[in-house]
Design a protein around this motif. Structure first.
Motif: not given
Length: 167
Positions: A23, A29-30, A157
């Protein structure tokens, strides 16, 4: 770019694209719920860190210097996709076994490219120093990987937070 400059860039790995399906910075996440895929953030990025990805959503594709956190992507976005209160990237760099220093070759290109100085080479007796990454200093900009001649730097991550259950 002249012939000498382009050769230098080739040997330093700056002509190579280091792709990563991630991203954009300062998104959650949204982000696909709010992103309209207009491409304004992609056009505004001076480092060309963003590119169209799956479904036309912007994704991080590191080239050359990595992300400088200039914020242009967030400033031009007409939707509430970016949030400067968030951490820009949630990953950190990791040095893999194919690193030249692990093979006894003196190479410190990743340290030279790391602006926040998250990568250090501590001297060792009888062998070349190997890189150590300070995860609390690493910004995840990935500039170190763009110059690595062995593609020995990856992103990792953070480990998922463990919930503590009280029974």
């Amino acid at each position: 770019m002249g012939v000498v400059e382009s050769r230098r860039a080739l040997f330093l790995g700056r002509n190579r694209t280091v792709a990563n399906r991630k991203r954009p910075p300062w998104t959650g996440e949204d982000f696909t719920d709010s992103c309209t895929r207009c491409g304004e953030c992609i056009k505004a990025c001076p480092e060309q860190v963003l590119a169209p990805g799956d479904g036309g959503f912007p994704q991080v594709v590191f080239r050359g210097e990595g992300c400088t956190f200039c914020g242009e992507c967030a400033r031009v976005c007409p939707e509430p996709v970016f949030d400067f209160a968030r951490e820009a990237f949630q990953w950190t760099a990791r040095v893999e076994s194919q690193c030249l220093a692990h093979s006894g070759v003196h190479c410190q290109s990743c340290q030279d490219a790391c602006e926040p100085r998250a990568i250090r080479f501590r001297p060792q007796l009888g062998r070349p120093p190997v890189p150590e990454i300070s995860e609390d200093v690493c910004t995840g900009c990935f500039a170190c990987a763009a110059v690595c001649p062995q593609d020995a730097i990856t992103l990792q991550q953070p480990p998922p937070e463990t919930e503590i259950g009280y029974d």
